[in-house]
Write an enzyme that holds these catalytic residues in place. Structure first.
Site, short mmCIF file in Angstrom:
data_model
loop_
_atom_site.label_atom_id
_atom_site.label_comp_id
_atom_site.label_asym_id
_atom_site.label_seq_id
_atom_site.Cartn_x
_atom_site.Cartn_y
_atom_site.Cartn_z
N GLY A 246 0.82 -1.21 0.00
CA GLY A 246 0.00 0.00 0.00
C GLY A 246 0.85 1.25 0.00
N GLY B 194 0.40 5.61 0.01
CA GLY B 194 -0.48 6.75 0.11
C GLY B 194 0.33 8.04 0.10
CB ALA C 229 2.12 6.07 5.61
CB VAL D 90 1.12 -0.45 4.28
CG1 VAL D 90 0.93 -1.69 5.14
CG2 VAL D 90 0.43 0.75 4.91
CE LYS E 67 -0.58 4.16 7.61
NZ LYS E 67 -2.03 4.27 7.99
CG ASP F 38 -10.90 7.50 3.88
OD1 ASP F 38 -11.78 7.51 3.00
OD2 ASP F 38 -9.69 7.38 3.62
#
Length: 314
Positions: free
Chosen positions: A14, A16, A19, A21, A36, A130
């Protein structure tokens, strides 16, 4: 970067704005974990670091099987903070949707579990803000059952606000109207999001097409999503009614809590229609005058009757 502390990084799962992951392995304990790490361009911002670490502290404090658990926290040599949490071996609901059609029973079960997870969060005074299929993860328990767990806590939004970024954060197609408008919102915004996620699991797409906050705020209050039957689904009518209420434009018309939503989903799967939302009646000046007139009429009527009785007796 091959390692973070004692954790061996395996693959990036992941990325973003704030951050990254990683899927990792704790060789000492022989378990899979997720790590993370704060993005390096935010390392020098004390407020951003603080908000990033606050997510880890909140997750650690809650310590519930419905919420992703945090096991460790640390800092890299370059100053970037990180925290270590549960690894979701079955991926996210986003990935589950990519696999194909989800049966009604399974989709609603995910909706119930998501509502229950949010109920735990709300009991700790936290509104997620979210909730999306990507933030609802699936992991295998020790007993072999797949359990849904809630992740991310909507911290990306808080980080965006703290950083001064102007771009909209979050996913508009799963966002409650009052949240998109920037007005006051509460846990019922998360109730809306669970309704939107469940609808997407059932139909393959969110209830309303929205690519921007403007799409959400400009949608009329009486616009309703396409019914499940119209979408070709063989689902109890009661489930449709639950989703319609959860997705109400007016938060006052939604379920009061995530717990109430989970209960309504369970009842609906039995084919039982949920209780309708309370009607909000506004008293206008004309209505008030009408009640006053009625009261005066009753008083006059009783006075006349009393006087007539008095004359008869007299």
């Amino acid at each position: 970067m091959q390692r973070v502390g004692r954790y061996r990084l395996l693959e990036r799962i992941g990325v973003g704005a704030f951050a990254t992951v990683w899927a990792a392995r704790d060789d000492e304990l022989d378990v899979s974990v997720a790590v993370k790490v704060l993005a390096d361009n935010w390392t020098q911002r004390a407020d951003i670091r603080g908000r990033f670490l606050s997510e880890a502290r909140i997750l650690r404090k809650i310590d519930n099987e419905r919420i992703v658990r945090v096991f460790d926290i640390g800092e890299l040599e370059d100053g970037r903070p990180y925290f270590v949490m549960d690894y979701a071996d079955k991926g996210s609901l986003d990935q589950r949707m990519d696999e194909g059609t989800i049966p009604v029973e399974e989709a609603v079960a995910y909706g119930i579990q998501a509502a229950e997870a949010l109920s735990v969060l709300h009991q700790h005074g936290v509104v997620h803000r979210d909730v999306t299929p990507g933030n609802l993860l699936l992991r295998t328990d020790r007993d072999g059952k797949v359990r849904l767990v809630l992740a991310d806590l909507g911290m990306a939004k808080a980080l965006a606000e703290s950083s001064g970024l102007t771009q909209a954060m979050g996913t508009p197609s799963y966002m409650a109207p009052e949240q998109a408008s920037g007005h006051g919102f509460d846990a019922r915004a998360d109730v809306y999001a669970v309704g939107a996620v469940t609808y997407a699991l059932l139909t393959g797409k969110p209830p309303f097409a929205a690519t921007s906050m403007l799409d959400v705020t400009s949608r009329g209050p009486n616009v309703r999503p396409i019914s499940l039957s119209a979408a070709g689904l063989d689902a109890p009518r009661a489930v449709d009614l639950v989703l319609t209420r959860a997705l109400s434009h007016d938060p006052e018309q939604r379920f009061e809590s995530a717990t109430e939503l989970a209960r309504a989903f369970r009842t609906a799967m039995k084919g039982i229609r949920p209780d309708p939302p309370p009607r909000q009646r506004k008293r206008t000046g004309r209505a008030v005058l009408g009640w006053v007139g009625l009261a005066l009429g009753v008083v006059v009527l009783f006075a006349g009757a009393f006087y007539a009785a008095y004359r008869m007796v007299g």
